[in-house]
Structures are given as structure tokens and as C-alpha cells.
Design an enzyme around this catalytic site. Structure first.
Site, PDB file in Angstrom:
ATOM      1  N   ASN A 231      77.685  42.998  61.450  1.00 54.29           N
ATOM      2  CA  ASN A 231      78.595  44.097  61.797  1.00 54.29           C
ATOM      3  C   ASN A 231      79.840  44.155  60.911  1.00 54.29           C
ATOM      4  O   ASN A 231      80.707  45.002  61.106  1.00 54.29           O
ATOM      5  CB  ASN A 231      78.991  44.042  63.283  1.00 54.29           C
ATOM      6  CG  ASN A 231      79.724  42.765  63.640  1.00 54.29           C
ATOM      7  OD1 ASN A 231      79.826  41.851  62.821  1.00 54.29           O
ATOM      8  ND2 ASN A 231      80.227  42.687  64.862  1.00 54.29           N
TER       9      ASN A 231
ATOM     10  N   HIS B 162      66.093  40.280  61.753  1.00 50.94           N
ATOM     11  CA  HIS B 162      67.344  40.955  61.376  1.00 50.94           C
ATOM     12  C   HIS B 162      67.748  40.614  59.932  1.00 50.94           C
ATOM     13  O   HIS B 162      68.626  41.256  59.373  1.00 50.94           O
ATOM     14  CB  HIS B 162      68.447  40.540  62.354  1.00 50.94           C
ATOM     15  CG  HIS B 162      69.394  41.655  62.704  1.00 50.94           C
ATOM     16  ND1 HIS B 162      69.087  43.003  62.594  1.00 50.94           N
ATOM     17  CD2 HIS B 162      70.667  41.626  63.180  1.00 50.94           C
ATOM     18  CE1 HIS B 162      70.113  43.727  62.978  1.00 50.94           C
ATOM     19  NE2 HIS B 162      71.092  42.923  63.337  1.00 50.94           N
TER      20      HIS B 162
END
Length: 199
Positions: free
Chosen positions: A70, A20
Site C-alpha cells: 500500500n 500477492h
């Protein structure tokens, strides 16, 4: 022209070398390539590490958000005031829809389920920016993609670290990514896209 290149990932040592964090790794590689790796400074307003230089007539800002994925939009919202400015924003991120090692440059695309990209779209109020997507899905020995399915498998995959057997390949992938990012600034989006997407 100002170019802003943002490498998405999660901050903190525990996330280093996870799939990620591919965007952050690519931006680090670019910084090294253009001798900026000692120039990172913390910018509290942008909640990021930033480095700045000139390439030809263009000013280049490299950004590594210190927020979690996020909340990536927090790092670009103060810099992108309109759709024209968004056209020189480059967001570099991992992509489970591409096999490990494949790199694609695209423009004006949806988030495709990527939470970091979705937050940036929300922050800048447009999809009209450049994306460099770097594939992280595992492949078979024959090169066929084995995308994980199910929420738990996806989470385990993207937050998992690259395997020791993948590290040599990763160096070459990141070298290509850094060259592609530099090409966006030097040659423009269209030429860079043709160069990278044909690899």
C-alpha cells in the site's frame, strides 16, 4: 525512451512465492531472461531494489519496491514527473479478477481495488500507465474461476503461497509474462498487448 517496469509485492522472506508477490516474481523472471539477475542494487531514495540496462535504443529500469504494497507509490513518485513520463511506466501485479495463469496488458485503467496500484495512481496523479495483470484466482478442474469472497477469504488467498501443484504452471506463466514485458519495450504497447492478451 526510458521504460520503468515495477513489480509489486511485499518485501521479506515470509512473502516470497505468495500470490500477492506475483508482480515481483515476474520482474525477477524478466531480469533473469535479460541477464540482469546479478545487477540488483538497493536505492534508498526510491525505497527499492533496482536494475538498469539498455534494450536497443531504450533504457530499461526494473524496480522492486521494498515498501509494503500500500506504499508502492513511494518507489515511482520521484521518477514520474508528468503524464507523458507515466505512459512508459509498466506496473506488474496480481489480479483476483483473472483466473490463475491468465495475463492481461491494459492501459489507463482504474486500480480495480488493488491497493498497490491505487497508491501508484495517487503518487503519479494519473491512471495513464501500462498495467500487466496476472491472474491469481483459483479455478475448478473444468477451468472455471472460483474467486474468493469476503475480506478474510481474500486476504488468506492473496497472502497464501502458491501450491506445489501450481509451481510448474507458474514457471510457464512467468515466462510468458517476461516475454510480454520485453515485448512492451521492444515492440511497443499495442503489439505486446495483442500478443499477450490473445494467449
Amino acid at each position: 525512451m526510458n521504460y520503468i517496469i515495477v513489480g509489486l509485492g511485499n518485501p521479506g522472506q515470509e512473502y516470497e512465492n505468495t500470490r500477492h508477490n506475483t508482480g515481483r516474481i515476474a520482474v525477477d523472471m524478466l531480469a533473469k531472461k535479460i541477464n540482469l539477475d546479478d545487477d540488483w542494487k538497493e536505492d534508498k531514495k526510491l525505497k527499492s531494489e533496482i536494475a538498469k540496462t539498455k534494450i536497443g535504443k531504450n533504457t530499461l529500469f526494473l524496480i522492486k519496491p521494498n515498501t509494503f504494497m500500500n506504499k508502492s507509490g513511494d518507489s515511482v513518485r520521484p521518477l514520474i514527473k508528468n503524464k507523458k513520463a507515466a505512459e512508459t511506466l509498466v506496473v506488474v501485479h496480481d489480479d483476483l479478477d483473472l483466473p490463475f495463469g491468465k495475463i492481461k496488458i491494459s492501459f489507463n485503467k482504474s486500480a480495480g481495488g488493488h491497493k498497490g496500484v491505487a497508491d501508484i495512481i495517487k503518487a503519479v496523479k494519473t491512471e495513464g500507465f501500462i498495467r500487466m495483470r496476472i491472474g491469481i484466482s483459483p479455478t475448478t478442474a473444468g477451468g472455471k474461476m472460483k474467486k474468493p469472497s469476503g475480506e478474510e477469504a481474500v486476504t488468506n488467498s492473496i497472502l497464501g503461497k502458491f501450491k506445489p501443484s501450481e509451481m510448474d504452471a507458474l514457471k510457464k506463466i512467468m515466462k510468458n509474462a517476461a516475454e510480454g514485458l520485453e515485448s512492451i519495450v521492444v515492440d511497443g504497447r499495442d503489439i505486446a498487448t495483442m500478443k499477450i492478451n490473445s494467449l
